[in-house]
Design a protein around this motif. Structure first.
Motif, short mmCIF file in Angstrom:
data_model
loop_
_atom_site.label_atom_id
_atom_site.label_comp_id
_atom_site.label_asym_id
_atom_site.label_seq_id
_atom_site.Cartn_x
_atom_site.Cartn_y
_atom_site.Cartn_z
N ALA A 114 15.04 -25.05 32.12
CA ALA A 114 13.65 -24.81 31.59
C ALA A 114 12.53 -25.48 32.44
N ARG A 115 12.80 -26.61 33.18
CA ARG A 115 11.87 -27.14 33.89
C ARG A 115 11.62 -26.22 35.38
N GLN A 116 12.81 -25.47 35.91
CA GLN A 116 12.61 -25.05 36.87
C GLN A 116 11.80 -23.65 36.74
N VAL A 117 12.08 -22.84 35.34
CA VAL A 117 11.38 -21.66 35.05
C VAL A 117 9.83 -21.99 34.79
N ALA A 118 9.46 -23.20 34.14
CA ALA A 118 8.03 -23.48 34.10
C ALA A 118 7.49 -23.94 35.44
N GLY A 119 8.35 -24.52 36.16
CA GLY A 119 7.51 -24.99 37.40
C GLY A 119 7.40 -23.72 38.36
N GLN A 120 8.36 -22.48 38.39
CA GLN A 120 7.94 -21.19 39.21
C GLN A 120 6.89 -20.82 38.69
N LEU A 121 6.65 -20.57 37.14
CA LEU A 121 5.56 -19.83 36.51
C LEU A 121 4.40 -20.38 36.92
N HIS A 122 4.32 -21.80 37.01
CA HIS A 122 2.92 -22.78 37.27
C HIS A 122 2.60 -22.66 38.81
N ARG A 123 3.36 -21.95 39.51
CA ARG A 123 2.84 -21.85 40.82
C ARG A 123 1.78 -21.06 40.98
N ASP A 124 1.56 -19.96 40.22
CA ASP A 124 0.59 -19.26 40.23
C ASP A 124 -0.35 -19.29 38.89
N GLY A 125 -1.77 -19.82 39.13
CA GLY A 125 -2.59 -20.25 37.66
C GLY A 125 -2.65 -19.04 37.09
N GLU A 126 -3.15 -17.87 37.45
CA GLU A 126 -3.11 -16.76 36.93
C GLU A 126 -1.83 -16.45 35.85
N VAL A 127 -0.67 -16.46 36.65
CA VAL A 127 0.62 -16.04 35.73
C VAL A 127 0.68 -17.36 34.88
N ALA A 128 0.23 -18.30 35.13
CA ALA A 128 0.71 -19.59 33.93
C ALA A 128 -0.06 -19.46 32.76
N TRP A 129 -1.57 -19.13 33.01
CA TRP A 129 -2.16 -19.03 31.46
C TRP A 129 -1.80 -17.94 30.79
N ARG A 130 -1.53 -16.66 31.38
CA ARG A 130 -1.02 -15.69 30.73
C ARG A 130 0.44 -16.03 29.92
N VAL A 131 1.33 -16.77 30.71
CA VAL A 131 2.47 -16.83 30.09
C VAL A 131 2.17 -17.81 28.91
N HIS A 132 1.54 -18.78 29.03
CA HIS A 132 1.13 -19.82 28.03
C HIS A 132 0.46 -19.31 26.89
N ALA A 133 -0.51 -18.12 26.91
CA ALA A 133 -1.20 -17.31 25.79
C ALA A 133 -0.03 -16.66 25.04
#
Length: 232
Positions: A114-133
């Motif tokens: 879970a930490r690895q997946v979240a870390g990978q997604l947070h490398r790109d800010g645009e991807v991160a906020w879309r995933v959080h939404a």
């Protein structure tokens, strides 16, 4: 190796089906009931036709306005919450990353994965906020319903539905029987179509919609008859 299967799903988030279906049903039932009331009150065929067209116009604009306002308000609220999420990610990315990892843990991933997946997604800010939404708000920021689509669907659908009960009078028929038969067929047909779209029994869906429409028309016809007799 067996062939890979691909499932093609229908669009269930476009924002057009619900207002379109609701508009047709509402147009049919409300205008049929309205005309039943004035027919019960003893109105002439001309008065019935004018009443039907007035009901069509008023109902279509009311439906479109209501759908536009409700969908636009929901969209604005969603965008406001997404803006809050984007600010939080920019201000405290580590905490938001941990929060996303906890979400994936709750869905069955191991803490490390879970930490690895979240870390990978947070490398790109645009991807991160879309995933959080999607994960926290339960919305797809790239596929929000359009208020204009909802309003247009509602307007056109209501107008089509409301036109059916009044159409025989516009074509010169003076008997209400033609309007009753046409409206009954339309009620059953739309109910069956909606049931088919939702994989329910078309016979049940058509019969249910016909029964509901007939009940509404019967009540307003009775009211119109009573009021007409009292006034005359």
């Amino acid at each position: 190796m067996p062939a890979e299967l691909h499932k093609h799903h229908r669009d269930v988030t476009g924002g057009w089906l619900r207002p379109a279906v609701f508009g047709v049903m509402d147009g049919l039932v409300s205008n049929a009931a309205l005309l039943a009331g004035v027919v019960g009150g003893g109105a002439s065929p001309t008065a019935v036709a004018v009443t039907g067209l007035a009901g069509l116009a008023a109902g279509a604009f009311s439906m479109a306005t209501g759908e536009y306002t409700s969908v636009a308000s929901q969209r604005e609220l969603t965008l406001a919450e997404i803006a809050v999420e984007r600010k939080e990610i920019a201000r405290n990315p580590e905490a938001e990353e941990r929060e996303l990892a906890l979400v994936y843990e709750s869905r069955g991933l191991t803490p490390e994965l879970a930490r690895q997946v979240a870390g990978q997604l947070h490398r790109d800010g645009e991807v991160a906020w879309r995933v959080h939404a999607r994960e926290e708000l339960g919305v797809d920021p790239d596929d929000l319903p359009s208020p204009w689509v909802a309003a247009g669907s509602s307007f056109l659908a209501f107008a089509v539905g409301a036109l059916i009960p009044v159409l025989p009078f516009l074509l010169g028929f003076s008997s209400v029987v033609v309007a009753i038969v046409l409206t009954g067929l339309a009620l059953f047909g739309t109910g069956a179509l909606v049931a088919r779209l939702t994989t329910r029994s078309p016979l049940f869906g058509g019969a249910r919609q016909l029964a509901l429409g007939a009940a509404a028309a019967a009540v307003t016809y009775g009211i119109g008859t009573l009021v007409g007799a009292a006034i005359s």
